[in-house]
Design an enzyme around this catalytic site. Structure first.
Site, PDB file in Angstrom:
ATOM      1  CB  SER A  14      -0.787   0.063   0.850  1.00 43.68           C
ATOM      2  OG  SER A  14      -1.700   1.026   1.230  1.00 43.68           O
ATOM      3  CE  LYS A  64     -12.009  -0.977  -0.570  1.00 40.54           C
ATOM      4  NZ  LYS A  64     -11.966  -0.105  -1.929  1.00 40.54           N
TER       5      LYS A  64
END
Length: 283
Positions: A14, A64
């Site tokens: 990331s 998510k």
């Protein structure tokens, strides 16, 4: 002291920590943003730990959808897309929000000066990224959204959710092999959103027949992958305005920053802090 972080499985790749810490430093808040590998089975335990240890969290794949079930409350846009990529934690209470849609919307404005309202879109793919962003676009007044995807059922799940919002946005579906149907949509399309993983590897085939792009050179193309994919190469060769996904991550991260701090982030600092790894790939 780490007060904010990004979690995922995997997550080591990331770019969010450097990008977000650049924004925090620009506001004189130091570097409070970290990174943690959290597996799906660990997510409920992480939520309980986060209540008393963090002020904000970004979530990437595959968390998510589960995060939308674990959060104490959801914002309207998180409820609409049934997806959460941002946690706002105050006094032990966890609010789930989704900044993916607004991130893409602002990226299109930044890169192409393109607004969502009244426009016709083709989404290549019907996964999590397509779900959150397409539902946001429909809520923001998009006129027409067509999903091109190998699995029809996934596309129709999103279409049904959009229809339930009664936004007035027309939604449709075509498989990648239905070139006549895709060609007809391309004639009236304002923007293609490439939201599949095709292009991450050099050996990947393009998501659609690239010769079809010659039908309409006035549209714009946004590829959520952060490298020069075959789709982007063909678009550039045809003179079609196009962009990779870097600005979307910056804009959705900036929205998370606003939610956590009530401060306006320095977008130029965030762009400078965004560093692509070797090969230019980011997810």
């Amino acid at each position: 002291m780490i007060k904010y972080l990004v979690i995922g499985d995997p997550v080591a790749h990331s770019r969010s920590p450097k990008m977000q810490n650049a924004a925090f430093k620009a506001c004189g808040m130091g570097e409070p943003y970290g990174i943690r590998h959290v597996r799906p089975e660990e997510l409920p335990e992480f939520f309980e730990y986060a209540r008393t240890h963090f002020a904000g969290v970004n979530l990437t794949v595959p968390h998510k959808l589960m995060a939308a079930e674990l959060a104490d409350t959801l914002t309207l846009r998180a409820k609409q897309c049934k997806s959460v990529n941002t946690l706002i934690i105050r006094n032990g209470h966890i609010t789930g929000d989704s900044t993916d849609g607004v991130g893409l919307e602002r990226a299109l404005m930044h890169n192409f000066d393109l607004t969502v309202k009244g426009k016709n879109f083709i989404f290549l793919g019907a996964g999590g990224a397509a779900r959150a962003t397409a539902i946001h676009f429909a809520a923001e007044g998009a006129k027409r959204i067509i999903f091109v995807n190998r699995t029809a059922s996934k596309a129709f799940e999103i279409i049904n959710d959009i229809d339930s919002l009664q936004t007035g946005c027309f939604c449709g579906f075509a498989s990648p092999g239905e070139t006549d149907a895709i060609a007809a949509e391309l004639k009236i399309c304002d923007c293609i959103i490439q939201a599949t993983s095709l292009g991450l590897k050099e050996s990947d085939p393009p998501p659609i027949d690239l010769q079809l792009l010659e039908i309409n050179k006035n549209l714009v193309i946004f590829d959520t992958i952060y490298k020069n994919t075959k789709l982007l190469q063909k678009a550039a060769a045809l003179g079609i305005r196009c962009s990779g996904g870097r600005e979307m991550l910056i804009q959705q991260g900036a929205e998370s920053f606003r939610l956590w701090t009530n401060k306006e982030p320095d977008l130029d600092a965030m762009r400078a802090g965004f560093e692509l790894p070797p090969g230019g790939v980011e997810v």
